[in-house]
Design a protein around this motif. Structure first.
Motif, short mmCIF file in Angstrom:
data_model
loop_
_atom_site.label_atom_id
_atom_site.label_comp_id
_atom_site.label_asym_id
_atom_site.label_seq_id
_atom_site.Cartn_x
_atom_site.Cartn_y
_atom_site.Cartn_z
N GLY A 81 -12.29 1.73 6.42
CA GLY A 81 -10.83 1.78 6.52
C GLY A 81 -10.30 3.19 6.65
N ILE A 82 -11.09 4.07 7.26
CA ILE A 82 -10.69 5.48 7.29
C ILE A 82 -9.87 5.86 8.52
CG2 ILE A 82 -12.83 6.34 8.38
CD1 ILE A 82 -12.59 8.76 6.44
N ASN A 83 -10.02 5.13 9.60
CA ASN A 83 -9.35 5.57 10.83
C ASN A 83 -7.97 4.97 11.00
OD1 ASN A 83 -11.40 7.23 11.47
ND2 ASN A 83 -12.06 6.09 13.30
N TRP A 87 0.47 2.82 15.68
CA TRP A 87 -0.56 3.34 14.78
C TRP A 87 -0.06 3.57 13.37
CZ3 TRP A 87 -5.00 2.76 16.90
CH2 TRP A 87 -5.18 2.98 18.27
N THR A 88 -1.00 3.41 12.45
CA THR A 88 -0.74 3.86 11.09
C THR A 88 -2.08 4.23 10.47
OG1 THR A 88 0.41 3.36 9.03
CG2 THR A 88 -0.97 1.61 9.93
N ALA A 134 -1.14 -2.05 1.33
CA ALA A 134 0.32 -2.16 1.47
C ALA A 134 0.99 -0.87 1.01
CB ALA A 134 0.83 -3.36 0.67
N LYS A 135 0.54 -0.34 -0.13
CA LYS A 135 1.16 0.89 -0.65
C LYS A 135 0.90 2.08 0.27
CE LYS A 135 2.23 0.13 -5.36
NZ LYS A 135 1.56 -0.27 -6.61
N ALA A 136 -0.33 2.16 0.78
CA ALA A 136 -0.67 3.30 1.64
C ALA A 136 0.11 3.22 2.96
CB ALA A 136 -2.17 3.33 1.90
N GLU A 137 0.26 2.02 3.48
CA GLU A 137 1.02 1.89 4.73
C GLU A 137 2.50 2.17 4.50
OE1 GLU A 137 0.28 -1.47 7.25
OE2 GLU A 137 -1.89 -1.22 7.11
N GLU A 138 2.97 1.85 3.31
CA GLU A 138 4.37 2.16 3.01
C GLU A 138 4.58 3.67 3.03
OE1 GLU A 138 6.76 0.05 -0.14
OE2 GLU A 138 6.79 2.09 -0.93
N LYS A 139 3.64 4.39 2.44
CA LYS A 139 3.75 5.86 2.44
C LYS A 139 3.65 6.39 3.87
CE LYS A 139 3.84 10.10 0.64
NZ LYS A 139 2.95 10.89 -0.16
N ALA A 140 2.75 5.80 4.66
CA ALA A 140 2.63 6.23 6.06
C ALA A 140 3.94 5.98 6.80
CB ALA A 140 1.47 5.50 6.74
N VAL A 180 3.22 13.43 14.19
CA VAL A 180 2.34 12.26 14.29
C VAL A 180 1.13 12.42 13.37
CG1 VAL A 180 3.06 11.31 16.47
CG2 VAL A 180 1.58 13.28 16.46
N SER A 181 1.28 11.96 12.15
CA SER A 181 0.25 12.17 11.15
C SER A 181 -1.08 11.52 11.55
CB SER A 181 0.68 11.59 9.81
OG SER A 181 0.86 10.21 9.92
N TRP A 182 -1.00 10.36 12.19
CA TRP A 182 -2.23 9.62 12.47
C TRP A 182 -3.04 10.24 13.59
CZ3 TRP A 182 -1.06 8.70 17.33
CH2 TRP A 182 0.28 8.49 17.66
N VAL A 183 -2.46 11.20 14.34
CA VAL A 183 -3.26 11.85 15.38
C VAL A 183 -4.31 12.73 14.72
CG1 VAL A 183 -3.22 13.60 17.18
CG2 VAL A 183 -1.45 11.86 17.10
#
Ligand SMILES: Cc1cc2nc3c(=O)[nH]c(=O)nc-3n(C[C@H](O)[C@H](O)[C@H](O)COP(=O)(O)OP(=O)(O)OC[C@H]3O[C@@H](n4cnc5c(N)ncnc54)[C@H](O)[C@@H]3O)c2cc1C
Ligand SMILES: *[C@@H]1O[C@H](CO)[C@@H](O)[C@H](O)[C@H]1NC(C)=O
Ligand SMILES: *[C@@H]1O[C@H](CO)[C@@H](O)[C@H](O)[C@H]1NC(C)=O
Length: 575
Positions: free
Chosen positions: A393-395, A426-427, A487-493, A504-507
């Motif tokens: 679940g790292i990418n 993306w997230t 859910a919590k991590a995606e909320e922060k993202a 764009v953090s996910w880049v």
């Protein structure tokens, strides 16, 4: 599934930059006995390793903000002149001394060792495939737990049309070098490009520097000081904080800017005022605007200068602290014409004549050397096979959850810059910027150094303690399932997208799992609270807390604090 860590089990730390070093030290203090620190470099320090720093490189943090609690950092020699800024060499010496003082002889160093692949084997342990940089010999190492500290600025990003390969294809004969190799290739560059002797020095005796970020500014400055003609091409450049004389500590090293910047949760009355009321938000934006304008004025940047092509300070996260104005700083050298600028523009590629490059505004530049300050890419993509990255679940991935909280009540976030359209696709889901949420229950993998902060000393140290606690199976405030963590991590993202719509953090996964640039004190508090420890350590009363200087001493005894707290918690459970 691995249980709580046994102190004798093998821990692998990949990366020997500041994040890897503090992680190793904290684990040692916790009593772990089998720690291996792996780096592809010849020496420790990462970005600040000896072969990467060069004379004239300065860091953009105010003195003392980039160090670890166990070791004092001496004031730079010419502190007054440079506004307290440390040089790259100061940082390098600090990192080497830190390692010599706390780690040498106690952890196993595997330097000049490239990690090629990390995967989980049949027994559920980590297999790390490495290659020795000199002998090219390969081996597979086994670890019970991994800390990934490979950094955000170690894998160059080079657009294909500007690459050395593209240069070769068109027969370009000058040097083509990425900024990460600037220090080690500096002599070659100075040999290839003659100094400007008189106004009529051949115009081809010139270096073309591509990019507008801090590395590009630093490189242009160094080359101009070395007397070379320099042309810099960029679209936007980094915003900066500059003053005629240094800002007092109670403004610059306190919670003041953190509170103005705001966080996804607003824990104090002052933050609620500044972000959820119209008047507070107006005051807030006024202060950021003033900071930006007064920086341009202090550095004498003309109204129509392309150096004003920056992100507004409030909405951006890349900012350098340039201290006070010096006659040989980047902005001054642009003003005097020692550095030429073409902007807004992009370099489109090499032309067929074997000596020039084409710029989007039609200019043709014929330099003897091209420096690609084109940034970095994630250091993770190469070392995880797609399947492994997915399992862990790292990418980056498409969002799993729909986000309820949209921070509608934040008046300070009205009228944002346009949201990048790719944001919808993306997230990332790295819990607290440390653990791939999907893997949270296994407690066998953590990331250090990817929380993007203006005080990497403080945040990396708190993160290291968080990881030690997490590995040891300590009682912590953690999500109770992978689903909840995701859910919590995606909320922060999602928060990061709302707060910084054009970043764009996910880049750059390995660089910015969590954007806590100014808001690092709030992020650090959250991590301390996860360990049942108090945050807001700078103290003060209701009137002055926001101006209290944050001092690394606040976190110097976290190992003991954690131990006492865990005893207390377990005696509550088993009286
Ligand atoms: C020119 C420049 C200037 C900067 N200036 C500032 C500044 O002024 N202030 C600031 O706060 N930040 C600055 N930064 C950001 C800087 O990267 C961070 O400050 C910090 O050094 C990151 O530390 P780290 O330990 O997370 O990663 P790094 O220092 O990048 O360390 C990464 C480590 O991982 C190793 N590694 C990576 N991949 C592999 C692999 N596959 N196999 C083996 N080893 C691997 C590397 O060898 C290295 O040891 C700057 C960056 C650059 C490039
Ligand atoms: C990723 O981060 C690096 C490190 O600062 C930066 O140079 C690069 O431009 C970033 N890339 C993107 C797409 O934001
Ligand atoms: C940490 O511990 C040392 C030694 O016991 C003590 O002198 C120091 O005051 C402590 N620091 C803090 C912030 O409590």
């Amino acid at each position: 599934m691995p249980g709580p860590a046994v102190l004798s089990e093998a821990i692998g730390i990949v990366g020997a930059g500041v994040a890897g070093l503090i992680s190793a030290h904290v684990l040692l203090k916790d009593g772990f006995t089998d720690i291996t620190l792996i780096s592809r470099d010849k020496s420790v320090g990462g970005t600040w390793a000896r072969h990467r720093v060069y004379p004239g490189l300065y860091i953009n943090n105010v003195h003392g903000e980039y160090r670890l609690s166990g070791l004092e950092m001496p004031l730079p020699e010419n502190a007054a002149r440079v506004g307290g800024r440390l040089s790259g060499t100061d940082m390098c010496e600090y990192m080497e001394k830190y390692s010599a003082t706390f780690l040498e002889g106690k952890v196993k160093f595997m330097l000049q060792t490239e990690v090629l692949d990390i995967s989980r084997n049949a027994e559920g342990k980590w297999s790390v495939r490495v290659e020795n940089a000199q002998s090219r010999a390969r081996e597979v190492l086994a670890f019970s737990r991994i800390i990934l500290a490979t950094g955000g600025c170690s894998n160059p990003k080079i657009p294909a049309e500007l690459s050395p390969r593209a240069a070769e294809d068109t027969g370009y004969k000058g040097l083509v070098i990425h900024s990460s190799q600037f220090a080690s290739r500096l002599d070659d560059i100075l040999a290839a490009v003659k100094p400007r002797e008189s106004e009529d020095t051949d115009d081809e005796e010139r270096v073309l520097v591509i990019g507008g970020g801090k590395s590009s500014q630093d490189i242009c400055t160094k080359l101009a000081i070395e007397g070379r003609k320099v042309t810099m091409v960029f679209d936007t450049t980094d915003v900066f904080l500059g003053t005629a004389s240094p800002l007092p500590d109670f403004l610059r090293k306190s919670r003041f800017l953190a509170v103005l910047s705001g966080y996804c949760s607003l824990n104090t009355r002052l933050e609620r005022f500044l972000h959820t009321t119209s008047i507070g938000s107006a005051i807030n934006h006024f202060i950021w605007r003033k900071l930006g304008e007064s920086s341009f004025d202090a550095f004498q940047v003309p109204q129509n200068s392309p150096l004003r092509r920056t992100h507004p300070m409030f909405w951006g996260i890349r900012l350098s602290d340039d201290g006070n104005y010096r006659p040989d700083c980047f902005h001054a050298l642009v003003n005097t014409g020692a550095i030429d600028i073409i902007s807004p523009a992009r370099v489109e590629g090499y032309s067929k004549d074997g000596k020039s490059l084409v710029v989007s505004d039609g200019t043709i530049v014929s330099p003897k050397a091209v420096l690609l300050a084109t940034g970095y890419q994630s250091s993770w993509s190469d070392i995880f096979a797609t399947k492994m990255a997915e399992e862990l679940g790292i990418n980056r991935h498409a969002p799993h959850t729909t986000i309820e909280a949209t921070w509608d009540n934040y008046k300070s976030l009205k009228n944002p810059p346009a949201l990048k359209p790719e944001h919808k696709l993306w997230t990332t889901s790295i819990y607290r910027g440390i653990v791939p949420a999907k893997n949270i229950e296994r407690r066998d993998f953590a990331i250090a150094g990817a929380l993007f902060s203006a005080n990497l000393g403080y945040t990396n140290e708190v993160v290291a303690h968080w990881i030690a606690s997490y590995f040891r199976g300590d009682k912590m405030h953690l999500p109770t399932s992978a689903e909840e963590a995701i859910a919590k991590a995606e909320e922060k993202a999602h928060w990061m997208k709302v707060r910084f719509p054009d970043m764009v953090s996910w880049v750059n996964e390995s660089y910015s799992t969590s954007f806590d640039f100014w808001s690092w004190p709030q992020a650090a508090d959250e991590l301390l609270n996860d360990m049942y420890l108090p945050g807001m350590r700078s103290g003060g009363n209701w009137l002055n807390w926001v101006f209290k200087v944050i001092d690394l001493k606040e976190i110097e005894n976290l190992t003991d604090e954690r131990e006492i707290k865990q005893k207390e918690l377990s005696s509550l459970q088993h009286p």
